[in-house]
Design an enzyme around this catalytic site. Structure first.
Site, PDB file in Angstrom:
ATOM      1  N   ASP A 175     -14.095  -0.452  -5.867  1.00 25.44           N
ATOM      2  CA  ASP A 175     -14.911   0.317  -6.112  1.00 25.44           C
ATOM      3  C   ASP A 175     -15.515   0.511  -7.588  1.00 25.44           C
ATOM      4  OD1 ASP A 175     -13.614   2.615  -6.110  1.00 25.44           O
ATOM      5  OD2 ASP A 175     -14.680   3.982  -4.545  1.00 25.44           O
ATOM      6  N   SER A 176     -14.382   0.130  -8.170  1.00 20.97           N
ATOM      7  CA  SER A 176     -14.402   0.050  -9.488  1.00 20.97           C
ATOM      8  C   SER A 176     -15.369  -1.467  -9.780  1.00 20.97           C
ATOM      9  CB  SER A 176     -12.450  -0.492 -10.295  1.00 20.97           C
ATOM     10  OG  SER A 176     -12.325  -1.620  -9.392  1.00 20.97           O
ATOM     11  N   ASP A 188     -12.638  -0.847   0.165  1.00 21.59           N
ATOM     12  CA  ASP A 188     -13.182   0.265  -0.740  1.00 21.59           C
ATOM     13  C   ASP A 188     -14.037   0.651   0.065  1.00 21.59           C
ATOM     14  OD1 ASP A 188     -11.716   2.139  -1.949  1.00 21.59           O
ATOM     15  OD2 ASP A 188     -11.827   1.451  -3.745  1.00 21.59           O
ATOM     16  N   LYS A 239      -9.887   1.433   2.107  1.00 18.86           N
ATOM     17  CA  LYS A 239      -8.575   2.457   1.458  1.00 18.86           C
ATOM     18  C   LYS A 239     -10.312   3.885   1.157  1.00 18.86           C
ATOM     19  CE  LYS A 239      -8.615   2.069  -2.973  1.00 18.86           C
ATOM     20  NZ  LYS A 239      -9.047   3.765  -3.732  1.00 18.86           N
ATOM     21  N   GLU A 250     -10.680   7.777  -0.670  1.00 20.12           N
ATOM     22  CA  GLU A 250     -10.269   8.802  -1.156  1.00 20.12           C
ATOM     23  C   GLU A 250     -10.261  10.074  -1.145  1.00 20.12           C
ATOM     24  OE1 GLU A 250     -12.216   7.113  -5.645  1.00 20.12           O
ATOM     25  OE2 GLU A 250     -12.305   9.266  -4.963  1.00 20.12           O
ATOM     26  N   GLU A 285      -2.693   8.543  -8.472  1.00 15.11           N
ATOM     27  CA  GLU A 285      -4.125   7.898  -9.444  1.00 15.11           C
ATOM     28  C   GLU A 285      -3.874   9.456 -10.158  1.00 15.11           C
ATOM     29  OE1 GLU A 285      -7.550   5.753 -11.084  1.00 15.11           O
ATOM     30  OE2 GLU A 285      -7.591   6.369  -9.197  1.00 15.11           O
TER      31      GLU A 285
END
EC number: 2.1.2.11
Length: 309
Positions: free
Chosen positions: A88-89, A127, A157, A159, A226
């Site tokens: 999502d970057s 993501d 992925k 979070e 991270e």
């Protein structure tokens, strides 16, 4: 994952690793058979989570890069990058958002499908964006299923540590491999009030270790760490039987990931202190654009060899 845009806090000096980094091995050197290595291996089939687990067992370090389009992904695939994250970057470095928060499932799905089409060997991880799994396991399964079915990713992925364990457990039980992400979780930027290093102090370090173990116990095949002090990241890596993927987490993680536009010098302005730029594509592309424009204005392009008769 975070990009350069909002990381002033990330530029503080990280803690010294507990042990010095091992010397870099030649491609394929970590495996009994060079063809089995993640980076530098000779196989042509898709890398799977079983290959990731085997690399951890033999102590092989491996690289991961983000990718958001078929052409760039094909370059990385040809270079031997074994795992690519459609992160999502993309919100920061491709879609023009100020953070990752606005990225949608539609955007992730479209770009993930492009990366899958552009690659043959790499494991593609998609993501789950903000709002696609926070409601609970059922929503997470619905979102992850879409990425697997419509985009063709090999894993997803998401979070969060203990708070996301139930989502991870259902996805894995349903046959969808999950890469977890703890430490700094950029989708929580509004709660953090920025992008601070995570795990500093005894209580915070203990919570981060609990988070990492929780997602491992829930079935995650790897854990992104991270913006974590290097000493703590080393402890987490030693404590888990699944690989850790560091970004701003020191040299002792099993793997390292960077946002590709940071790695290749396409990002403008300052980049986080943990980024090493291996090229200067922003300068290269700018020079090419100016040369093209100068030749058009000067009448030297197109030349006779560029015309049809």
């Amino acid at each position: 994952m975070t990009t350069h845009a909002s990381q002033q806090a990330a530029r503080t000096t990280p803690a010294t690793p507990v042990t010095p980094a091992a010397p870099a091995a030649a491609p394929g050197a970590g495996a009994p058979d060079g063809g089995k290595a993640l980076y530098g291996g000779k196989g042509t089939r898709r890398i799977t989570v079983r290959d990731i687990a085997a690399a951890k067992e033999r102590g092989e370090k491996w690289p991961m890069l983000t990718a958001y389009d078929a052409m760039t992904a094909s370059v990385f695939d040809e270079a031997g990058i074994p795992v690519m994250l459609v992160g999502d970057s993309m919100g920061n470095c491709h879609l023009g958002y100020e953070s990752t928060v606005p990225v949608t499932m539609d955007e992730i799905t479209i770009l993930s499908a492009a990366v899958v089409r552009g690659t043959k060997r790499a494991l593609i991880v998609g993501d789950l964006p903000f709002g696609a799994y926070q409601e609970g396991p059922v929503q997470a399964l619905r979102s992850a299923t879409r990425l697997v079915k419509e985009a063709g990713v090999g894993a997803v992925k998401l979070e969060g540590g203990e708070r996301s364990a139930d989502q991870i457990e259902l996805l894995v039980r349903s046959g969808i491999p999950v890469m977890a992400h703890v430490g700094l979780t950029p989708q929580s930027v509004n709660a953090y009030g920025g992008y601070p290093v995570q795990g500093r102090g005894e209580e915070a370090a203990a919570q981060l270790l609990r988070d990492a173990k929780a997602v491992q116990d829930a079935g995650a095949f790897a854990v992104v760490l991270e913006l974590v002090p290097a000493e703590l990241a080393a402890e987490v890596t030693r404590s888990l039987h699944v690989p850790t993927v560091g970004i701003g987490a020191g040299a002792e993680c099993d793997a390292q990931v960077l946002v590709w536009t940071d790695m290749a010098g396409l990002t403008g302005g300052r980049v986080p202190r943990f980024v090493k730029q291996y090229a200067q594509l922003r300068q290269t592309l700018g020079d090419a654009a100016r040369s093209f424009a100068d030749e058009v204005v000067g009448g030297t392009y197109p030349a006779p060899e560029h015309a049809f008769r």
